[in-house]
Motif scaffolding. Structure first.
Motif, PDB file in Angstrom:
ATOM      1  N   HIS A   1      50.515  48.128  40.855  1.00 17.11           N
ATOM      2  CA  HIS A   1      50.409  46.974  41.762  1.00 17.11           C
ATOM      3  C   HIS A   1      49.420  45.944  41.241  1.00 17.11           C
ATOM      4  O   HIS A   1      49.529  44.759  41.552  1.00 17.11           O
ATOM      5  CB  HIS A   1      49.995  47.433  43.156  1.00 17.11           C
ATOM      6  CG  HIS A   1      51.146  47.964  43.952  1.00 17.11           C
ATOM      7  ND1 HIS A   1      50.986  48.628  45.140  1.00 17.11           N
ATOM      8  CD2 HIS A   1      52.464  47.935  43.715  1.00 17.11           C
ATOM      9  CE1 HIS A   1      52.177  48.978  45.609  1.00 17.11           C
ATOM     10  NE2 HIS A   1      53.080  48.574  44.751  1.00 17.11           N
TER      11      HIS A   1
ATOM     12  N   LEU B   1      51.082  42.933  39.649  1.00 19.42           N
ATOM     13  CA  LEU B   1      51.996  42.049  40.387  1.00 19.42           C
ATOM     14  C   LEU B   1      51.660  40.581  40.231  1.00 19.42           C
ATOM     15  O   LEU B   1      52.535  39.749  40.036  1.00 19.42           O
ATOM     16  CB  LEU B   1      52.003  42.417  41.878  1.00 19.42           C
ATOM     17  CG  LEU B   1      52.723  43.717  42.241  1.00 19.42           C
ATOM     18  CD1 LEU B   1      52.555  44.014  43.721  1.00 19.42           C
ATOM     19  CD2 LEU B   1      54.191  43.625  41.876  1.00 19.42           C
ATOM     20  N   GLY B   2      50.360  40.264  40.313  1.00 20.98           N
ATOM     21  CA  GLY B   2      49.945  38.871  40.272  1.00 20.98           C
ATOM     22  C   GLY B   2      50.315  38.167  38.978  1.00 20.98           C
ATOM     23  O   GLY B   2      50.438  36.953  38.940  1.00 20.98           O
TER      24      GLY B   2
ATOM     25  N   LYS C   1      53.119  38.822  37.275  1.00 21.12           N
ATOM     26  CA  LYS C   1      54.558  38.921  37.022  1.00 21.12           C
ATOM     27  C   LYS C   1      55.310  37.802  37.733  1.00 21.12           C
ATOM     28  O   LYS C   1      54.806  37.192  38.667  1.00 21.12           O
ATOM     29  CB  LYS C   1      55.088  40.269  37.545  1.00 21.12           C
ATOM     30  CG  LYS C   1      54.443  41.464  36.919  1.00 21.12           C
ATOM     31  CD  LYS C   1      55.063  42.734  37.437  1.00 21.12           C
ATOM     32  CE  LYS C   1      56.339  43.036  36.730  1.00 21.12           C
ATOM     33  NZ  LYS C   1      56.157  43.352  35.319  1.00 21.12           N
ATOM     34  N   SER C   2      56.562  37.621  37.319  1.00 16.94           N
ATOM     35  CA  SER C   2      57.414  36.712  38.067  1.00 16.94           C
ATOM     36  C   SER C   2      57.677  37.340  39.429  1.00 16.94           C
ATOM     37  O   SER C   2      57.612  38.561  39.579  1.00 16.94           O
ATOM     38  CB  SER C   2      58.727  36.505  37.336  1.00 16.94           C
ATOM     39  OG  SER C   2      59.535  37.652  37.497  1.00 16.94           O
ATOM     40  N   ALA C   3      57.952  36.494  40.406  1.00 14.22           N
ATOM     41  CA  ALA C   3      58.144  36.999  41.761  1.00 14.22           C
ATOM     42  C   ALA C   3      59.232  38.066  41.794  1.00 14.22           C
ATOM     43  O   ALA C   3      59.066  39.129  42.390  1.00 14.22           O
ATOM     44  CB  ALA C   3      58.501  35.850  42.702  1.00 14.22           C
TER      45      ALA C   3
ATOM     46  N   GLY D   1      58.360  41.415  40.222  1.00 11.19           N
ATOM     47  CA  GLY D   1      57.416  42.088  41.093  1.00 11.19           C
ATOM     48  C   GLY D   1      58.098  42.683  42.308  1.00 11.19           C
ATOM     49  O   GLY D   1      57.831  43.821  42.698  1.00 11.19           O
TER      50      GLY D   1
ATOM     51  N   GLY E   1      59.881  45.664  41.342  1.00 11.91           N
ATOM     52  CA  GLY E   1      59.048  46.695  40.748  1.00 11.91           C
ATOM     53  C   GLY E   1      59.446  47.017  39.319  1.00 11.91           C
ATOM     54  O   GLY E   1      59.435  48.167  38.903  1.00 11.91           O
TER      55      GLY E   1
ATOM     56  N   GLN F   1      44.629  44.621  36.533  1.00 11.18           N
ATOM     57  CA  GLN F   1      44.711  43.161  36.611  1.00 11.18           C
ATOM     58  C   GLN F   1      44.114  42.516  35.361  1.00 11.18           C
ATOM     59  O   GLN F   1      44.204  41.304  35.211  1.00 11.18           O
ATOM     60  CB  GLN F   1      43.933  42.650  37.835  1.00 11.18           C
ATOM     61  CG  GLN F   1      44.536  43.030  39.165  1.00 11.18           C
ATOM     62  CD  GLN F   1      43.667  42.595  40.329  1.00 11.18           C
ATOM     63  OE1 GLN F   1      43.465  43.346  41.255  1.00 11.18           O
ATOM     64  NE2 GLN F   1      43.123  41.371  40.291  1.00 11.18           N
TER      65      GLN F   1
END
Ligand SMILES: Nc1ncnc2c1ncn2[C@@H]1O[C@H](COP(=O)(O)OP(=O)(O)OP(=O)(O)O)[C@@H](O)[C@H]1O
Ligand SMILES: [Mg+2]
Lengths: 290, 262
Positions: B105, B108-109, B111-113, B116, B119, B165
């Motif tokens: 997780h 996620l920030g 990645k492309s929407a 994400g 997954g 991150q």
């Protein structure tokens, strides 16, 4: 019994030395407003029921004959069932038509309800949007499915289209409530953690919210599917939506074939039992994994 | 060393009259390990949450990596948040997902929407996750569900998520407050290691003065929304503790005395 306890309660209240410690068990039973209202309602209903039975006009009805007639009918219906106006395979086919109607409306309803449910969940949406959607769906829910089908039948005509739209409509309202409540149960922390990491709303929804609520969502959806099956049977008869319900309607109102009604009832019963068994299995599996 | 974070005259007011932060002013250098201590309700959590804008400060400036966080638009804010990892007292994992899913997780920030949402993680990302989980001693648990872990293990997953991150700084809000002393030590050792060996700046809220003294490069003491101490743990005196915790800190003073003596 209860009156006695009330009495002791009263006396202990007036004489604090009789009972030095307030008795919690008694206190929890004390009369409050909602209890009074509930008991009065029940009493009133009982009185009304008894009065109605006593005051009916029975002049024309021979009780013994009526009872015997009904019993004979039931006996014929369930012990001598047959299929005359269609074959066994046709009946199976019709059952699948009804199942299909239930499945389709649950699927449509579920998909729309996921989106609306997310918007209706207070922790994922704004308060205004949430209240708006919740108000709207509770209004839709308050009107029975059958009525919605009939309302849509005004535009679409009686038939499967009106049934699909009407049933989907009510399924949406039912599932939005179920879904949004399970979304709201998710603890704020996990959402916050992903927000703090820079994830966007859709990512949070699909990576945290839905995985956490999936088991609830599946069991609610299945429950709605069972409801929709029952409604689909009724819609076959009431709205001409086809399927086994329509055959039943024909057997009872058109052919007046009581034995065929019995056969159809068995069909529906067997399917309902199968659904129940499947649902129980599903829940068990979800519990293990959930 | 250049300052990675500068908090300039930041105030935060909740509602009409709750002043949670009053003119808070300090800066943190790259790679520093800073502990924030103070009594309950002093504003420690509010301060950390202002830095990554989980809470919006009422006034002041927060400069992170030469940008004023308070000026950022939504999109820029998301980008800056990916550079700041956060670790929580209650871990804040998604209970139904596995250790590795929770750790990923953190990606996620970046990645492309769509990726994400679905997954979808690349092999590289998964290998990185494995490497970090391994470093935190979680290699055997990667497919275990988060709710089957002990508190200490959960917190290590929380740290792994933050590390994935690739942050420049970690904000840790009472990371050991729900743990037994053994697990707390493991977590603090990991944080210290992350700071010294990975060069990641760490800002940690703590309730335990002794822990803060042992691990930090610097201590910031907050009382009633104001910074009342900002300096090396070596220079922290009984009087300073009294200033931070108020007059009801007799026990704490005794503890600190013991630590300095030993
Ligand atoms: N969302 C909020 N709305 C209103 N007031 C808040 C909010 N968050 C914090 N406060 C208030 O701000 C002050 C500082 O709270 P904060 O949580 O930052 O303290 P803390 O130092 O982290 O305390 P603790 O050690 O108990 O976690 C408190 O008076 C608190 O009541
Ligand atoms: Mg706090």
């Amino acid at each position: 019994m209860e009156a006695n306890e009330q009495m002791t309660n009263v006396s202990s209240a007036t004489d604090p030395f009789l009972k030095p410690y307030p008795d919690k068990r008694l206190k929890s039973r004390a009369w409050n407003k909602s209890l009074v209202v509930m008991r009065t309602t029940l009493l009133l209903l009982t009185v009304l029921t008894v009065y109605a039975f006593v005051s009916f006009d029975y002049k024309e009805v021979d009780f013994k004959e009526a009872a015997l007639g009904t019993l004979t009918n039931i006996k014929v219906m369930f012990l001598e069932p047959h299929l005359k106006h269609f074959t066994f395979l046709q009946a199976v086919h019709q059952v699948f038509v009804t199942l299909g109607l239930a499945f389709l409306t649950t699927l449509f309803g579920g998909l729309i309800a996921v989106l609306l449910g997310l918007l209706a969940a207070e922790n994922l949406s704004s308060r205004r949007v949430s209240l708006l959607i919740k108000g709207l769906v509770s209004f839709i829910r308050a009107v029975p499915t059958v009525l919605w089908v009939l309302i849509f039948a005004v535009a679409a005509g009686l038939g499967s289209v009106a049934a699909v739209i009407g049933m989907t409509f009510h399924s949406v309202s039912y599932l939005v409530k179920a879904y949004s409540e399970s979304f709201e149960e998710l603890d704020r922390g996990a959402i916050e953690a992903l927000q703090a990491s820079g994830a966007n709303w859709w990512q949070i929804v699909f990576q945290a919210v839905i995985p956490s609520s999936l088991t609830y969502m599946i069991s609610w959806t299945f429950l709605r599917f069972e409801i929709n099956f029952a409604v689909a049977v009724a819609m076959g008869a009431a709205a001409g939506a086809g399927g086994i319900g329509f055959d039943m309607f024909m057997a009872s109102n058109f052919y007046l074939d009581i034995r065929e009604i019995g056969a159809i009832t068995y069909f529906i019963l067997i399917l309902a039992i199968l659904l129940e068994v499947f649902g129980a299995g599903l829940k068990k599996k979800l519990k293990v994994n959930g | 060393m250049a300052a990675l974070l500068e908090v300039n005259h930041v105030s935060k007011q909740f509602g009409k009259d709750t002043k949670a932060l009053k003119d808070v002013h300090f800066s943190v250098a790259e790679g520093e390990f800073v502990s924030i201590i103070g009594p309950s309700g002093a504003g420690k959590s509010t301060l950390l949450r202002c830095i990554n804008r989980m809470v919006d400060a009422t006034s002041g400036e927060i400069i992170f990596d030469n940008r004023n966080v308070l000026d950022l638009k939504k999109k820029e804010l998301k980008t800056i948040r990916t550079k700041i990892g956060m670790v929580f007292q209650h871990y804040n994992l998604v209970n139904r997902l596995s250790v590795i899913e929770n750790a990923l997780h953190g990606k996620l920030g970046n990645k492309s929407a769509l990726a994400g949402v679905l997954g979808l993680y690349s092999i590289d990302e998964k290998e990185e996750a494995m490497k970090i989980l391994n470093a935190l001693g979680l290699a055997d648990l990667i497919y275990k569900r988060a709710d089957q872990l002990s508190g200490g293990q959960k917190q290590r997953v929380g740290i792994a998520r933050a590390l994935l991150q690739n942050p420049r700084m970690l904000l840790c809000d009472e990371p050991i407050a729900s743990l037994d002393p053994g697990s707390a030590k493991v977590i603090m050792d990991h944080l210290k290691n992350i700071s010294t060996n990975w060069g990641i700046t760490i800002l940690v809220n703590l309730h335990q003065v002794d822990v803060a003294l042992k691990y930090s490069d610097r201590i910031i003491g907050i009382n009633n929304g104001q910074v009342v101490y900002n300096g090396s743990p070596k220079n922290l005196t009984k009087d300073d503790i009294q200033l931070i915790y108020g007059s009801e800190a007799e026990d704490l003073i005794f503890d600190v005395g013991g630590i300095h003596a030993s």
